[in-house]
Scaffold this active site. Structure first.
Site, mmCIF file in Angstrom:
data_model
loop_
_atom_site.group_PDB
_atom_site.id
_atom_site.type_symbol
_atom_site.label_atom_id
_atom_site.label_comp_id
_atom_site.label_asym_id
_atom_site.label_seq_id
_atom_site.Cartn_x
_atom_site.Cartn_y
_atom_site.Cartn_z
ATOM 1 N N HIS A 134 0.793 -1.240 0.000
ATOM 2 C CA HIS A 134 0.000 0.000 0.000
ATOM 3 C C HIS A 134 0.823 1.286 0.000
ATOM 4 O O HIS A 134 0.267 2.361 -0.223
ATOM 5 C CB HIS A 134 -1.010 -0.010 1.161
ATOM 6 C CG HIS A 134 -0.413 0.093 2.529
ATOM 7 N ND1 HIS A 134 -1.063 0.728 3.563
ATOM 8 C CD2 HIS A 134 0.757 -0.366 3.042
ATOM 9 C CE1 HIS A 134 -0.329 0.659 4.654
ATOM 10 N NE2 HIS A 134 0.770 -0.008 4.364
ATOM 11 N N HIS A 135 2.147 1.203 0.228
ATOM 12 C CA HIS A 135 2.982 2.414 0.151
ATOM 13 C C HIS A 135 3.563 2.635 -1.248
ATOM 14 O O HIS A 135 3.991 3.748 -1.569
ATOM 15 C CB HIS A 135 4.146 2.332 1.143
ATOM 16 C CG HIS A 135 3.728 2.233 2.574
ATOM 17 N ND1 HIS A 135 2.903 3.151 3.176
ATOM 18 C CD2 HIS A 135 4.032 1.313 3.534
ATOM 19 C CE1 HIS A 135 2.710 2.806 4.439
ATOM 20 N NE2 HIS A 135 3.373 1.692 4.676
ATOM 21 N N SER A 136 3.621 1.608 -2.068
ATOM 22 C CA SER A 136 4.287 1.746 -3.366
ATOM 23 C C SER A 136 3.470 2.626 -4.301
ATOM 24 O O SER A 136 2.244 2.649 -4.267
ATOM 25 C CB SER A 136 4.531 0.369 -3.996
ATOM 26 O OG SER A 136 3.323 -0.286 -4.256
#
Length: 588
Positions: A134-136
């Protein structure tokens, strides 16, 4: 249809090859511990295990740039020093020769799960993946994340199946800024994230993680950030966030699919998150989401957390810390998908229905028992005399069957039940059942809510009434803003739901009320239905008490000023006693 579990052992291959205190927590054991826990609890064998294939470059390209995909692919041939040099170009990221393979499997697992749910092969499911996603971002790895698994799955669902409304719930303790950036101008995706923020002093240290970032352009209003500005948030905080923020928006949005970025570093015991929510809380959150999107929920693992231990008692409480055992938050989140609320032992009978007149024909779902048993005539008459009400013979017969069902629930032999009564005896039957509960438990704690009349009224902190809302918005506000906060705060042993003559509830409203009350009481509900309504209500109630999604309330309509006024009146009167109603910040 059942629950899918998606996993591939190759996702444990990537690991840190050099010393890095920031990245060393992202290790293979974070994934294997989750799977081992599921196996120890016997949950894996109850799931439909699905095979995994790598996501194609075309599928990765739904979110990521060709240049970035090529860069990650190149890591397969880099040596240790080159991998280290490349990793330092990103924030909290490391690369390994197997990263490309593992990351493609992680994205592929999310895609496999979405395909299975949307084709009807399974009803819902969990993908245990690594690395997380979810951070990429479109062209950057970030925070252990290489490819954005949930974002790819959402774009895939839109492209392949034509979905127009997807809800993404991110309960990881870190803000999933990658998902936010990808969908910030897209009104077809409603993104909700709670996260440790501390006024911007917690990673990823972004001003756009704050509550005033709500999307842009056509997507304005479809990004919802709930930043925690202090640590130690617990079960009540998480439930309040769902009941007062997420679910009202979600019902109005009416998603066709729910994707969960399931990070469990937001649970108690994780040194990074420093929160206090117990594993049981995530089971309740999952069950609350099951009333949306026809129950089509796909949970994809983000940060697994440290797997705090939790209670294996048959009656876990949301207000107690976990005790020593081998349960993980990931397992608790999966349990309600399998129609096993929290950790309560499954009763021999899931749903039972008793009719006032034997042999009446009802179209009931498979597995629902027609209960012919009854309390002894002498016992039934004694309870009727105790209530000082006049019961006719037909009334006594129905009362005896209701008492038999009630005893089955109280003794753990039946999870939920539906009983019929005559119109004239509904109130008296309810009174007898309440007295029977008090006698069985030895306690007199009763929370009584009446839906009737034209005005809200309150007699005590445990006894009040409200008019039936006529709009969908008013009815949802009534359930989410009043009924469920009270139910979770009261923590009842069971719910008696009396639908007497002229109760006024539409079938869909009664079904939603029953479905959402399952979670606070582990499914222990006895619905008392007036006999003239039973043909219309029995099948719908049986379905939702069995765990199926309630039917739609229809097109959304805003709550009327009168409905809002009644709700606000009751909340203002009840707030001093019921903490889950206390959602407004105190004045500075």
């Amino acid at each position: 249809m059942g629950t899918a579990l998606v996993y591939h052992e190759d996702m444990t291959a990537t690991r840190l090859l050099w010393d890095d205190p920031e990245c060393e927590i992202e290790c293979p054991e974070r994934l294997t511990a989750a799977l081992d826990g599921l196996r120890q609890r016997g949950l894996e064998e109850r799931c439909q295990c699905l095979s995994v294939c790598e996501a194609s470059e075309e599928e990765l390209g739904l979110v990521h740039s060709p240049e970035y995909i090529a860069l990650v692919q190149k890591t397969q041939t880099l040596d240790k020093e080159e991998l280290h040099t490349l990793s330092k170009q990103y924030d909290a990221v490391y690369f390994h020769p197997d990263t490309f393979h593992c990351a493609r499997l992680a994205a592929g697992a999310a895609l496999r799960l979405v395909d299975a749910v949307l084709t009807g092969a399974v009803h819902n499911g969990v993908a245990l993946v690594r690395p997380p996603g979810h951070h990429s971002q479109r062209a950057a790895a970030n925070g252990f994340c290489v490819f954005n698994n949930v974002a790819i799955a959402a774009r895939h669902a839109k492209q392949k199946y034509g979905l127009q409304r997807i809800l993404i719930v991110d309960w990881d303790v870190h803000h999933g800024q990658g998902i936010q950036y990808i969908f910030e101008d897209d009104p077809s995706v409603l993104y909700f994230s709670w996260h440790r923020y501390e006024h911007g002093n917690f990673w990823p240290f972004l001003p756009e993680s704050d509550a005033d970032t709500v999307g842009r352009g056509r997507g304005q209003g479809f990004t919802v950030n709930l930043p925690w500005n202090q640590v130690g948030m617990g079960n009540a905080d998480y439930l309040a966030a769902f009941l007062h923020v997420l679910l009202p928006l979600a019902f109005e949005f009416d998603p066709e699919l729910v994707l969960v970025s399931a990070g469990f570093d937001s649970a108690i015991g994780d040194p990074e998150g420093q929160m206090q929510a117990t594993p049981e809380c995530f089971a309740h959150l999952t069950q609350l989401l099951q009333v949306l999107a026809g129950g089509r929920i796909c949970a994809v693992l983000e940060c697994p957390g440290v797997y705090p231990e939790c209670s294996d008692s048959p009656d876990p409480s949301l207000d107690k810390p976990p005790t020593n055992s081998t349960c993980t938050v990931a397992e608790d989140s999966l349990s309600p998908c399998l129609d096993r609320p929290c950790h309560r032992p499954t009763p021999p009978i899931c749903i039972a229905v008793a009719l006032a007149v034997s042999g009446a024909a009802l179209d009931l779902p498979p597995g629902v028992l027609h209960q012919e048993g009854s309390a002894l005539r002498e016992e039934t008459e004694a309870w009727a005399r105790l209530h000082k009400s006049q019961f006719q013979d037909d009334d006594l017969a129905a009362l005896g069957k209701s008492l038999c069902l009630l005893d089955g629930i109280l003794d753990g032999q039946i999870r939920s039940a539906i009983a019929t009564t005559t119109a004239l005896a509904t109130a008296a039957t309810l009174g007898v059942l309440i007295q029977r509960c008090v006698a069985h438990r030895g306690q007199r704690r009763i929370l009584w809510l009446s839906i009737r009349g034209k005005e809200a009224d309150i007699w005590s902190m445990f006894h009040f009434s409200t008019p039936l809302p006529q709009t969908t918005g008013g009815f949802l506000s009534f359930i989410l803003g009043l009924v469920l906060p009270l139910a979770y705060g009261f923590q009842p042993d069971m719910v008696l739901m009396a639908l007497g003559p002229a109760h006024g509830l539409q079938n869909a409203q009664a079904a939603l009320l029953a479905a959402m009350l399952r979670s606070p009481v582990g499914g222990r509900i006895l619905a008392l239905v007036e006999e003239e309504s039973i043909l219309q209500l029995a099948r719908t109630l049986a379905q939702v008490l069995h765990g199926e999604t309630p039917p739609s309330l229809g097109p959304f309509s805003m709550a009327s000023p009168e409905e809002i006024q009644a709700l606000m009146f009751l909340k203002a009167q009840l707030e001093p006693r019921w903490k889950l109603l206390q959602v407004a910040a105190p004045p500075p």
